[in-house]
Design a protein around this motif. Sequence first.
Motif, PDB file in Angstrom:
ATOM      1  N   ASN A  52       0.869  -1.269  -0.023  1.00  0.00           N
ATOM      2  CA  ASN A  52      -0.048   0.032  -0.051  1.00  0.00           C
ATOM      3  C   ASN A  52       0.727   1.310  -0.176  1.00  0.00           C
ATOM      4  O   ASN A  52       0.645   2.169  -0.738  1.00  0.00           O
ATOM      5  CB  ASN A  52      -1.124  -0.013   1.117  1.00  0.00           C
ATOM      6  CG  ASN A  52      -2.014  -0.946   1.061  1.00  0.00           C
ATOM      7  OD1 ASN A  52      -2.371  -1.321   0.113  1.00  0.00           O
ATOM      8  ND2 ASN A  52      -2.623  -1.705   2.075  1.00  0.00           N
ATOM      9  N   VAL A  53       1.910   1.477   0.864  1.00  0.00           N
ATOM     10  CA  VAL A  53       2.638   2.563   0.935  1.00  0.00           C
ATOM     11  C   VAL A  53       3.588   2.761   0.108  1.00  0.00           C
ATOM     12  O   VAL A  53       3.992   3.834  -0.633  1.00  0.00           O
ATOM     13  CB  VAL A  53       3.266   2.635   2.565  1.00  0.00           C
ATOM     14  CG1 VAL A  53       2.208   2.813   3.393  1.00  0.00           C
ATOM     15  CG2 VAL A  53       4.127   1.337   2.575  1.00  0.00           C
ATOM     16  N   VAL A  54       3.987   1.653  -0.790  1.00  0.00           N
ATOM     17  CA  VAL A  54       5.024   1.634  -1.929  1.00  0.00           C
ATOM     18  C   VAL A  54       4.221   2.191  -2.953  1.00  0.00           C
ATOM     19  O   VAL A  54       4.583   2.810  -4.037  1.00  0.00           O
ATOM     20  CB  VAL A  54       5.598   0.291  -2.290  1.00  0.00           C
ATOM     21  CG1 VAL A  54       6.178   0.239  -3.396  1.00  0.00           C
ATOM     22  CG2 VAL A  54       6.613  -0.132  -1.179  1.00  0.00           C
ATOM     23  N   GLY A  55       2.907   1.828  -3.130  1.00  0.00           N
ATOM     24  CA  GLY A  55       2.001   2.133  -4.355  1.00  0.00           C
ATOM     25  C   GLY A  55       1.883   3.646  -4.269  1.00  0.00           C
ATOM     26  O   GLY A  55       1.483   4.186  -5.388  1.00  0.00           O
ATOM     27  N   ASP A  59       7.811   7.357  -7.822  1.00  0.00           N
ATOM     28  CA  ASP A  59       9.135   7.303  -8.267  1.00  0.00           C
ATOM     29  C   ASP A  59       9.938   6.226  -7.311  1.00  0.00           C
ATOM     30  O   ASP A  59      11.133   6.142  -7.271  1.00  0.00           O
ATOM     31  CB  ASP A  59       9.889   8.465  -8.113  1.00  0.00           C
ATOM     32  CG  ASP A  59      10.262   9.061  -6.846  1.00  0.00           C
ATOM     33  OD1 ASP A  59       9.244   8.720  -5.835  1.00  0.00           O
ATOM     34  OD2 ASP A  59      11.053  10.129  -6.389  1.00  0.00           O
ATOM     35  N   TRP A  60       9.072   5.000  -7.081  1.00  0.00           N
ATOM     36  CA  TRP A  60       9.502   3.953  -6.177  1.00  0.00           C
ATOM     37  C   TRP A  60      10.945   3.246  -6.786  1.00  0.00           C
ATOM     38  O   TRP A  60      11.734   2.909  -6.226  1.00  0.00           O
ATOM     39  CB  TRP A  60       8.648   3.038  -5.921  1.00  0.00           C
ATOM     40  CG  TRP A  60       9.210   2.083  -5.074  1.00  0.00           C
ATOM     41  CD1 TRP A  60       9.169   0.525  -5.291  1.00  0.00           C
ATOM     42  CD2 TRP A  60       9.576   2.000  -3.428  1.00  0.00           C
ATOM     43  NE1 TRP A  60       9.585  -0.228  -4.183  1.00  0.00           N
ATOM     44  CE2 TRP A  60      10.068   0.605  -3.203  1.00  0.00           C
ATOM     45  CE3 TRP A  60       9.664   3.074  -2.498  1.00  0.00           C
ATOM     46  CZ2 TRP A  60      10.393   0.493  -1.805  1.00  0.00           C
ATOM     47  CZ3 TRP A  60       9.841   2.625  -1.321  1.00  0.00           C
ATOM     48  CH2 TRP A  60      10.291   1.401  -0.795  1.00  0.00           C
ATOM     49  N   LEU A 273      13.658   2.396   3.719  1.00  0.00           N
ATOM     50  CA  LEU A 273      13.555   1.593   4.845  1.00  0.00           C
ATOM     51  C   LEU A 273      12.273   1.107   5.475  1.00  0.00           C
ATOM     52  O   LEU A 273      11.723   0.240   5.642  1.00  0.00           O
ATOM     53  CB  LEU A 273      14.617   1.988   5.754  1.00  0.00           C
ATOM     54  CG  LEU A 273      14.766   1.023   7.079  1.00  0.00           C
ATOM     55  CD1 LEU A 273      15.179  -0.453   6.601  1.00  0.00           C
ATOM     56  CD2 LEU A 273      15.742   1.481   8.157  1.00  0.00           C
ATOM     57  N   PRO A 274      11.560   2.326   5.962  1.00  0.00           N
ATOM     58  CA  PRO A 274      10.286   2.342   6.774  1.00  0.00           C
ATOM     59  C   PRO A 274       9.310   1.494   5.727  1.00  0.00           C
ATOM     60  O   PRO A 274       8.392   0.586   6.327  1.00  0.00           O
ATOM     61  CB  PRO A 274       9.980   3.434   7.269  1.00  0.00           C
ATOM     62  CG  PRO A 274      10.598   4.640   5.970  1.00  0.00           C
ATOM     63  CD  PRO A 274      11.796   3.981   5.734  1.00  0.00           C
ATOM     64  N   ARG A 275       9.069   1.828   4.368  1.00  0.00           N
ATOM     65  CA  ARG A 275       8.180   1.298   3.644  1.00  0.00           C
ATOM     66  C   ARG A 275       8.635  -0.304   3.536  1.00  0.00           C
ATOM     67  O   ARG A 275       7.461  -1.138   3.483  1.00  0.00           O
ATOM     68  CB  ARG A 275       8.259   2.062   2.340  1.00  0.00           C
ATOM     69  CG  ARG A 275       7.167   3.654   2.293  1.00  0.00           C
ATOM     70  CD  ARG A 275       7.513   4.141   1.155  1.00  0.00           C
ATOM     71  NE  ARG A 275       6.619   5.251   1.014  1.00  0.00           N
ATOM     72  CZ  ARG A 275       6.744   6.604   1.476  1.00  0.00           C
ATOM     73  NH1 ARG A 275       8.253   6.699   2.112  1.00  0.00           N
ATOM     74  NH2 ARG A 275       6.166   7.571   1.549  1.00  0.00           N
ATOM     75  N   SER A 276       9.658  -0.414   3.134  1.00  0.00           N
ATOM     76  CA  SER A 276      10.143  -1.826   2.859  1.00  0.00           C
ATOM     77  C   SER A 276       9.998  -2.813   4.343  1.00  0.00           C
ATOM     78  O   SER A 276       9.340  -3.976   4.271  1.00  0.00           O
ATOM     79  CB  SER A 276      11.545  -1.909   2.381  1.00  0.00           C
ATOM     80  OG  SER A 276      11.466  -1.249   1.169  1.00  0.00           O
ATOM     81  N   GLU A 280       5.285   1.550   6.862  1.00  0.00           N
ATOM     82  CA  GLU A 280       5.043   2.697   7.224  1.00  0.00           C
ATOM     83  C   GLU A 280       5.697   3.895   6.413  1.00  0.00           C
ATOM     84  O   GLU A 280       6.723   3.334   5.436  1.00  0.00           O
ATOM     85  CB  GLU A 280       5.643   3.012   8.656  1.00  0.00           C
ATOM     86  CG  GLU A 280       4.958   2.066   9.777  1.00  0.00           C
ATOM     87  CD  GLU A 280       5.721   2.294  11.124  1.00  0.00           C
ATOM     88  OE1 GLU A 280       5.125   2.675  11.880  1.00  0.00           O
ATOM     89  OE2 GLU A 280       6.864   1.726  10.902  1.00  0.00           O
ATOM     90  N   ARG A 281       5.133   5.078   6.227  1.00  0.00           N
ATOM     91  CA  ARG A 281       5.716   6.004   5.427  1.00  0.00           C
ATOM     92  C   ARG A 281       6.741   7.010   5.955  1.00  0.00           C
ATOM     93  O   ARG A 281       7.629   7.084   5.140  1.00  0.00           O
ATOM     94  CB  ARG A 281       4.422   7.144   5.293  1.00  0.00           C
ATOM     95  CG  ARG A 281       3.276   6.525   4.709  1.00  0.00           C
ATOM     96  CD  ARG A 281       2.292   7.736   4.471  1.00  0.00           C
ATOM     97  NE  ARG A 281       1.124   7.391   3.798  1.00  0.00           N
ATOM     98  CZ  ARG A 281      -0.045   6.528   4.190  1.00  0.00           C
ATOM     99  NH1 ARG A 281       0.140   6.577   5.632  1.00  0.00           N
ATOM    100  NH2 ARG A 281      -0.959   6.092   3.691  1.00  0.00           N
TER     101      ARG A 281
END
Length: 491
Positions: A52-55, A59-60, A273-276, A280-281
């Motif tokens: 969800n947060v990666v989406g 520019d991921w 790091l937090p998203r992976s 978390e954002r």
Amino acid sequence: MSTVALGMPAYGQGNINLSTPFPASAKQQMQNKQMRKNIHHATHAIRAKRNNVVGEVPDWEQLRNAGSAIKSNVMANLPELLEQFAHNFEAAGGHVHWARDAKEANKIVTELIRETGETEVNKIKSMATQEIGLDEYLEEQGITATETDLAELIVQLGEDKPSHILVPAIHRNRDEIREIFKKTMPEAGDDLTSEPAVLAEAARRHLRTRFLSRKVAVSGANFGVADTGTLSVVESEGNGRMCLSLPETLITVMGIEKLIPTFSDLEVFLQLLPRSSTGERMNPYTSLWTGAFEGDGPKNVHVVLLDNGRSAVLDDEDGRSALHCIRCSACLNVCPVYEQAGGHSYGSVYPGPIGAILSPQLTGITSEQNATLPFASSLCNACYDVCPVKINIPDILVHLRSKAVDEQSGPSQMAALMKAASFVMGSGQVMKLVERGLPLSRIVAGRSGTIGWLPGIAGAWTSQRDIPKPPKQAFRHWWAKNRGNTTKADS
């Protein structure tokens, strides 16, 4: 304080022998259906949050490319960056120590603690200190180290071993945690319930006096910034912040690969790091410190720069990108092997796909335990797809599999089997003769119509599945008989 570790269903720990090779250990662990259910539930929940947060980040992929490029730059210039970091850290009032291996690192940390006269220290969750077995070493030296991360505290009090990089107590449920706390925290009282908030509050009270009274803390580091001499720890609970700010002496153990060249590079990794890791954002707590300052934080600040096999990994052009790892655990959360076998099966501080490539390189692939780890993968590529710094784990696994075979002391069953297959398949005439004998194996299948046992290395296949009985005749012979072109078919 996070309660992520308190919501797990029941799982009995059982007997764990971390020296058992992966195939045998995994077979044992996979008998625990509740453990597999627990890990499935937890990893899929974290995976969904991550997606969800990666989406949300347009520019991921560019961020992943940037993270990978920065890490490649670090590996190419590591000696110079280490010197730059050490110079800047000392210029800011810190002290730098160099450790070639776990023995030296443990000795340095112990001597620094003894210089303070203290026998009790607080610890921040750290993979590097787990890697060198610091807690156990300090205990042997008469020094008590208390883990302050909630999940690590559960593991420590339960005399257990972590089973996940991000959530070490993923295999424990709230009832088990309550029993652990009742046995080890008399102040919690007999009326302690298994509600996550209640358990978290009990842990908070247990740690509070230790935060306020202890003068020494030991930490790891997520990043070390070369151009400023800055260290960084990211976390979700705030316990690390208490360890970093309240003691008089702070000792950090950091793997030499954790460096990044510039302070601006943090911008990339504090998004990746937090998203992976936690989906978390941003990290709830991001702590940065540069040396020591009078009246602000610890007076004595030390960093132990740990090699412990990393230089050897750096020498391997095909395997060195394993050092790019930022310990997010995203690869564990998508790995079908980890999901079924659990973290304890790996017998390593680093479980899952990253452990399967990192542990054999750090400590050598010749041991029975390490030699099996590169084979603990289906090579499905899911780990590479989610890695925030684009470590090509499947490619490194194949590379290490080759090394494991090459470094065996004598000819293996697999080598003999492959040589025999080469001989048979290298000649049409030999192949024809072998095929004529194949129908005889129908006798082995018996009335069941399946072959459920084979000797030697082939038994690894039949231990998990049956082989259907072969046809009455080979396709080549069927073709010759039914198409009337015997000469061409037998050539």
